[in-house]
Design a protein around this motif. Structure first.
Motif, PDB file in Angstrom:
ATOM      1  N   GLU A 297       0.796  -1.270   0.236  1.00 15.33           N
ATOM      2  CA  GLU A 297       0.314   0.045  -0.119  1.00 15.33           C
ATOM      3  C   GLU A 297       0.590   1.337   0.218  1.00 15.33           C
ATOM      4  O   GLU A 297       0.390   2.135  -0.750  1.00 15.33           O
ATOM      5  CB  GLU A 297      -0.993  -0.233   1.624  1.00 15.33           C
ATOM      6  CG  GLU A 297      -1.743  -1.154   1.037  1.00 15.33           C
ATOM      7  CD  GLU A 297      -3.155  -1.481  -0.036  1.00 15.33           C
ATOM      8  OE1 GLU A 297      -3.704  -0.198  -0.611  1.00 15.33           O
ATOM      9  OE2 GLU A 297      -3.182  -1.888  -0.663  1.00 15.33           O
ATOM     10  N   LYS A 301       1.121   4.597  -2.717  1.00 20.03           N
ATOM     11  CA  LYS A 301       0.857   6.204  -3.249  1.00 20.03           C
ATOM     12  C   LYS A 301       2.055   6.522  -3.574  1.00 20.03           C
ATOM     13  O   LYS A 301       2.490   7.491  -3.766  1.00 20.03           O
ATOM     14  CB  LYS A 301       0.878   6.149  -1.106  1.00 20.03           C
ATOM     15  CG  LYS A 301      -0.739   5.781  -0.616  1.00 20.03           C
ATOM     16  CD  LYS A 301      -0.807   5.687   0.890  1.00 20.03           C
ATOM     17  CE  LYS A 301      -2.078   4.862   0.924  1.00 20.03           C
ATOM     18  NZ  LYS A 301      -2.224   5.718   2.626  1.00 20.03           N
ATOM     19  N   ASP A 306       2.585  10.315  -3.474  1.00 18.96           N
ATOM     20  CA  ASP A 306       1.576  10.321  -2.551  1.00 18.96           C
ATOM     21  C   ASP A 306       2.650  10.318  -1.686  1.00 18.96           C
ATOM     22  O   ASP A 306       3.349   9.162  -0.638  1.00 18.96           O
ATOM     23  CB  ASP A 306       0.238  10.043  -2.606  1.00 18.96           C
ATOM     24  CG  ASP A 306       0.603  10.414  -0.876  1.00 18.96           C
ATOM     25  OD1 ASP A 306       0.236  11.121   0.206  1.00 18.96           O
ATOM     26  OD2 ASP A 306      -1.156  10.289  -0.748  1.00 18.96           O
TER      27      ASP A 306
END
Length: 581
Positions: A297, A301, A306
């Motif tokens: 995860e 991102k 991010d």
């Protein structure tokens, strides 16, 4: 990546590894273990027996030393041993015995091998020591009367063994020496040893031929009473010119019994192993799968740039280290992206600045061409007048104009060269300490004629002045240009004031030049430091100067690291500079 996917893969891999390992163990145990262990035990027993035989043949051992070596062999191999002749008769003392001295001084050898076979633990419990008094019931050896085969041994109130039904004799005496095995040596199959002697002796001719050649014998023997498998080892020894045989029996039945028990045991191991795999899958899910999902995860991102929600996994292993490295990488990438944005913005600013510089350069050349074109045109026209033969009374005036315009051109070119040097950074400052007031007084004297022509006076007003550290020649250029600029733009009958003060808060000297005259429009205050810039282009030739004076002032002050500025006053303009330490 789904959680059940990675967990299933880990479970499958672990199960396959376990099944392969389990299958390998079972195949080895079922197919090879019996033969391997039998070969290993035979090899080890034969090696020890050969070593003992070699030592016995090379060393003149006493009966006591031979007994000690025999017991050592029995402890190491867990096999009974004796030395016999070709007919099977024992040639040595029983390794397990008690030397008993009777009241009449006779020394008897109490052979214990047979008694130990049946009553080893009880015999050890008697704790027989040298000096103890024993009562021995048994029978004499038929060939050696000093050897007794006991049926019962009594010490005090304790007895071991069973009485014979007939031909039993009784002896009582004091123990001179004891040769008994430790507790672990109580049952070493001495009865099996004597059964084997009865079974194999006398030896077959084929076996005797091999022994006479010095060959060792390793024979497989199945005991007729129990059906157990045993290994008989016979090692020939040349001693005192005669052939003696070291005879030992090793049981290999225990291996077969153990192997059968292991087969059942491995079945339970297999069941327990599959249960363990199920538990491992749950552990993998918690210890491996869950952190991997979090790391995935985080990576997703990061793909979209991010980096704000990247958090480390608190673990002291490779996954924790990977998480920390990803956090560091995210921070570095975040900084790199930010630096790239800043570099991009700076590049845009540099490109804009370059465009402005190119524009300023074009304007500079245009202005320089214009400034040079005017005096050149004047010089050319007056020179042509002289060439055409003007009246003698005008020749002197023509010559003065030509010289004056040539001086202006020389000053302009000098200013242009100085400005170029300052902008390129090739000037090396030669700093020294001096007072600005003294420099201003000297310049005021030099500009007296110019000020008088403009009907302007110059006043120098120092207050609490401190010396400054700067390049004297270039700083004189700054003060001169500011003073000349103030005189040129002053109204007649006015005063140009030079103030030199000390700012105690900022710890610096402040230099100010004030003149009474027209103010500079507010929108043009930031432009007056530009080259060839004048607030009123129509007055460019009237006020004089090259248009480079304030630009040179700016470059010199910035080269020194001093701050500067200009501001309007109610009746004029003030230029100032701050000279920091």
């Amino acid at each position: 990546m789904k959680k059940r996917g990675i967990t299933l893969k880990l479970f499958t891999v672990t199960a396959l590894i376990f099944v392969a390992f389990y299958a390998m163990i079972m195949i080895f145990q079922l197919v090879f273990f019996d033969s391997f262990y039998q070969h290993y035990k035979t090899k080890e027993a034969a090696k020890h027996l050969d070593s003992l035989a070699q030592a016995y043949q090379d060393n003149p051992w006493s009966a006591e030393q031979l007994t000690k070596q025999t017991l050592s062999y029995m402890r190491e191999t867990k096999s009974p041993l004796t030395i016999v002749d070709a007919e099977g008769y024992q040639l040595v003392q029983d390794p397990l015995h008690i030397m008993l001295e009777t009241e009449d001084g006779q020394v008897l050898e109490v052979a214990l091998s047979l008694l130990v076979t049946d009553y080893g633990d009880e015999l050890n419990a008697l704790n027989i020591k040298k000096g103890d008094t024993l009562v021995v019931n048994g029978e004499n050896d038929m060939s050696v009367s000093s050897v007794v085969y006991p049926s019962v041994i009594t010490k005090g109130q304790d007895s071991v063994g069973e009485h014979l039904e007939e031909n039993e004799v009784t002896f009582e005496g004091t123990v001179k020496s004891v040769s008994l095995p430790k507790a672990v040596m109580s049952n070493r199959g001495f009865g099996l040893l004597y059964d084997a002697l009865l079974e194999w002796f006398p030896l077959d001719e084929s076996l005797l031929k091999k022994l006479n050649k010095g060959e060792s014998l390793q024979l497989d023997w199945v005991e007729s009473w129990t059906g157990k498998h045993n290994l008989v080892l016979i090692e020939p020894v040349k001693k005192d010119g005669e052939m003696q045989l070291m005879f030992s029996v090793t049981s290999i039945q225990e291996t077969k019994d153990t192997n059968e028990a292991l087969r059942v045991f491995y079945l339970y191991i297999g069941i327990a192993g599959f249960v363990l795999i199920l538990l491992l899958s749950l552990i993998y899910s918690r210890l491996v799968s869950s952190p991997l999902i979090k790391l995935n995860e985080m990576a997703k991102k990061m793909v979209h740039l991010d980096f704000s929600s990247v958090k480390p996994i608190k673990r002291n292993d490779e996954l924790g280290s990977l998480s920390n490295n990803m956090l560091i990488m995210a921070q570095n990438l975040d900084h790199a992206v930010e630096d790239l944005k800043q570099a991009n913005d700076k590049l845009k600013q540099d490109m804009e600045k370059r465009k402005q510089m190119e524009k300023a350069q074009r304007e500079f050349f245009e202005n320089a061409s214009h400034e040079l074109k005017t005096p050149l045109s004047i010089i050319k026209s007056f020179a042509e007048g002289l060439q055409d033969g003007v009246s003698p009374d005008k020749q002197d005036h023509y010559m003065e104009v030509i010289i004056e315009e040539s001086d202006k051109m020389e000053i302009l070119i000098g200013d242009m060269l100085d400005l170029a040097k300052l902008e390129n950074g090739v000037i090396k400052l030669k700093k020294s300490s001096f007072l600005l007031s003294e420099m201003a007084e000297n310049l005021s004297d030099k500009l007296f004629c110019m000020a008088k022509e403009k009907r302007v006076s110059i006043e120098v007003m120092p207050r609490n002045e401190l010396p400054i550290v700067a390049d004297y020649e270039w700083m004189e250029r700054v003060i001169r240009n500011l003073l000349v600029n103030a005189v040129r733009h002053s109204e007649p009958e006015s005063v140009v004031t030079i103030r030199i003060e000390t700012d105690s808060k900022e710890e610096c000297s402040v230099f100010m030049v004030e003149n009474k005259g027209p103010q500079i429009p507010e929108e043009q205050l930031a432009n007056i430091w530009s080259r060839f810039y004048r607030t009123e282009s129509s007055r460019s030739r009237m006020t004089g100067g090259t248009g480079l004076g304030l630009a040179i002032v700016q470059q010199i002050l910035e080269l020194h690291g001093f701050s500067y500025g200009v501001e309007n006053m109610p009746e004029g303009v003030r230029f100032f500079a701050r000279f920091h330490k």
